[in-house]
Design a protein around this motif. Structure first.
Motif, PDB file in Angstrom:
ATOM      1  N   SER A 262       0.814  -1.221   0.000  1.00 31.83           N
ATOM      2  CA  SER A 262       0.000   0.000   0.000  1.00 31.83           C
ATOM      3  C   SER A 262       0.844   1.267   0.000  1.00 31.83           C
ATOM      4  CB  SER A 262      -0.934  -0.001   1.219  1.00 31.83           C
ATOM      5  OG  SER A 262      -0.176  -0.053   2.426  1.00 31.83           O
ATOM      6  N   SER A 263       2.131   1.130   0.372  1.00 32.62           N
ATOM      7  CA  SER A 263       3.017   2.297   0.393  1.00 32.62           C
ATOM      8  C   SER A 263       3.719   2.526  -0.945  1.00 32.62           C
ATOM      9  CB  SER A 263       4.081   2.118   1.488  1.00 32.62           C
ATOM     10  OG  SER A 263       3.493   1.898   2.742  1.00 32.62           O
ATOM     11  N   LEU A 264       3.526   1.624  -1.903  1.00 29.53           N
ATOM     12  CA  LEU A 264       4.224   1.760  -3.185  1.00 29.53           C
ATOM     13  C   LEU A 264       3.830   3.021  -3.960  1.00 29.53           C
ATOM     14  CD1 LEU A 264       4.373  -1.915  -4.493  1.00 29.53           C
ATOM     15  CD2 LEU A 264       6.251  -0.480  -3.687  1.00 29.53           C
ATOM     16  N   PRO A 265       2.555   3.429  -4.009  1.00 24.48           N
ATOM     17  CA  PRO A 265       2.237   4.669  -4.740  1.00 24.48           C
ATOM     18  C   PRO A 265       3.008   5.878  -4.221  1.00 24.48           C
ATOM     19  CG  PRO A 265       0.239   3.425  -4.328  1.00 24.48           C
ATOM     20  CD  PRO A 265       1.327   2.739  -3.563  1.00 24.48           C
ATOM     21  N   GLU A 266       3.150   5.985  -2.897  1.00 23.15           N
ATOM     22  CA  GLU A 266       3.918   7.103  -2.338  1.00 23.15           C
ATOM     23  C   GLU A 266       5.381   7.012  -2.739  1.00 23.15           C
ATOM     24  OE1 GLU A 266       5.035   9.035   2.044  1.00 23.15           O
ATOM     25  OE2 GLU A 266       3.697   7.288   1.879  1.00 23.15           O
ATOM     26  N   LEU A 267       5.934   5.802  -2.710  1.00 17.90           N
ATOM     27  CA  LEU A 267       7.327   5.610  -3.131  1.00 17.90           C
ATOM     28  C   LEU A 267       7.510   5.998  -4.592  1.00 17.90           C
ATOM     29  CD1 LEU A 267      10.219   4.410  -2.770  1.00 17.90           C
ATOM     30  CD2 LEU A 267       9.238   2.197  -3.428  1.00 17.90           C
ATOM     31  N   ILE A 268       6.595   5.572  -5.427  1.00 14.84           N
ATOM     32  CA  ILE A 268       6.710   5.874  -6.861  1.00 14.84           C
ATOM     33  C   ILE A 268       6.550   7.369  -7.117  1.00 14.84           C
ATOM     34  CG2 ILE A 268       5.573   5.509  -9.088  1.00 14.84           C
ATOM     35  CD1 ILE A 268       5.030   2.632  -8.164  1.00 14.84           C
TER      36      ILE A 268
END
Length: 394
Positions: free
Chosen positions: A264-270
């Protein structure tokens, strides 16, 4: 015979006790036998003095004392107080002697009962002889049984002590291994956080330097991104370094704050990577599901490491694609780019990034393959089963 002749190690305190015991019995019963009959007194000392070595040489003492008793029988000397040495020697061989010789000693004791009954109690009727034989036999067997019980109890206590010591050693070894594994895990976390954060900061710094003269607003934006990324990375690193400083607590507290990002944290990382100037396409196929914390963290770190490698090595203008495929049995994570990865010579040192990705995937029961792809660019593929292996890292 070598084992019989070899002295057993005995504490000085026990040696002193045996010396006092033999001395006390000799002074009491030996001189009493001398007063009754001269030869009997000599034989009594012969059965009592050897008790000094009843622990160091229990077999020799018993058979030596038994030989003296046979001489007493041959000489026709009646049973006397000094014969108590036979019982003490029998007890000693039952407790301290070899188990096989202890059984032989019981047989010798039984023969002694028969010999004593036939010589000293042959004048009465057969009922009296049987009664006396039973009484003497009960005394001999009782002394031997008490000695065997003490031997068994001593062996049991020794086994318990050895087992307790082994369990303590195993506990200490497992505690050290747990600490080592935890430190290794935290080291991987530090590498992921620092390497990713520094990569973004370097890209932003280069872009800000390039745009400083032509586009001051872009330069300011780059500086702001550098500051935010640096502060976030520093905060996470302080948390993990705080865990490494807890040397007095081998068992790390699970309630301590730890960075545990997931899918769920991948969009923020991207989004952060896009702000650094890298074009990233994010795709999710299949039916998303809730993942175990370890699996989600593994997927996140693999994507993070893949994007970090792209920032470092793909070159300017590279495009990146991150794909998550939620299959029936496993999650497939793919990170690809069209940069110059295929043209970069492989390093003799694979670094911590690729090794860390493979270790994480292995702990989750999965695999990672990474390398240049046909037509240019670089590709990282991770296959992570949904069901974690038993005993995996939590």
């Amino acid at each position: 015979m070598t084992g019989i002749l070899t002295a057993r190690p005995v504490p000085a305190r026990s040696k002193a006790f045996d010396l006092l015991l033999a001395g006390g019995l000799s002074m009491t019963f030996g001189f009493l036998a001398v007063a009754q009959t001269g030869l009997g007194g000599v034989l009594a000392f012969g059965m009592l003095v050897p008790l000094i070595w009843r622990r160091t040489h229990p077999e020799l003492v018993f058979f030596g004392v038994s030989a003296v008793a046979v001489l007493q029988w041959l000489a026709g000397i009646h049973l006397m107080a000094g014969n108590i040495g036979l019982l003490v020697a029998l007890y000693a061989i039952a407790v301290y002697g070899d188990h096989r010789f202890s059984r032989i000693a019981l047989i010798v004791g039984g023969l002694g009962v028969l010999m004593a009954t036939s010589r000293y109690y042959n004048g009465g009727d057969w009922k009296q002889q049987i009664t006396m034989m039973g009484a003497l036999g009960a005394v001999v067997f009782g002394v031997w049984a008490i000695g065997e019980r003490r031997r068994t109890r001593g062996l049991y206590v020794a086994q318990l002590e050895e087992r307790a010591a082994q369990l303590e050693r195993d506990r200490d070894r497992e505690a050290k291994l747990a600490v080592s594994n935890e430190r290794t895990r935290i080291a991987r976390e530090i590498h992921d956080v620092v390497a990713h954060g520094l990569s973004i900061m370097i890209v932003q710094a280069d872009g800000g330097l390039y745009a400083a003269d032509q586009s001051p607003e872009q330069a300011k934006k780059a500086l702001a991104t550098i500051g935010d990324t640096g502060r976030a990375s520093l905060t996470e690193m302080r948390k993990m370094l705080g865990l490494l400083k807890q040397d007095e607590q081998p068992e790390l507290d699970p309630n301590q704050p730890r960075p545990q990002p997931g899918v769920s944290s991948l969009p923020e990382l991207i989004d952060n990577v896009r702000d650094a100037g890298l074009t990233v396409d994010y795709q999710v196929t299949g039916e998303p599901r809730d993942l175990p914390a370890l699996l989600g963290l593994t997927a996140y770190r693999i994507v993070q490491e893949g994007l970090t490698n792209t920032l470092k090595h793909a070159g300017p203008g590279a495009r990146t694609c991150v794909k998550l495929d939620f299959g029936r049995e496993m999650l497939t994570v793919v990170v690809t780019d069209d940069g110059r990865g295929a043209g970069v010579a492989p390093s003799s040192d694979p670094g911590h990034g690729l090794v860390g990705m493979r270790q994480r995937a292995s702990i989750s029961g999965g695999t990672v393959s990474a390398g240049p792809k046909a037509g240019g660019g670089y590709e990282v593929i991770a296959k992570l089963p949904y069901h974690l292996p038993t005993g995996g890292e939590q």
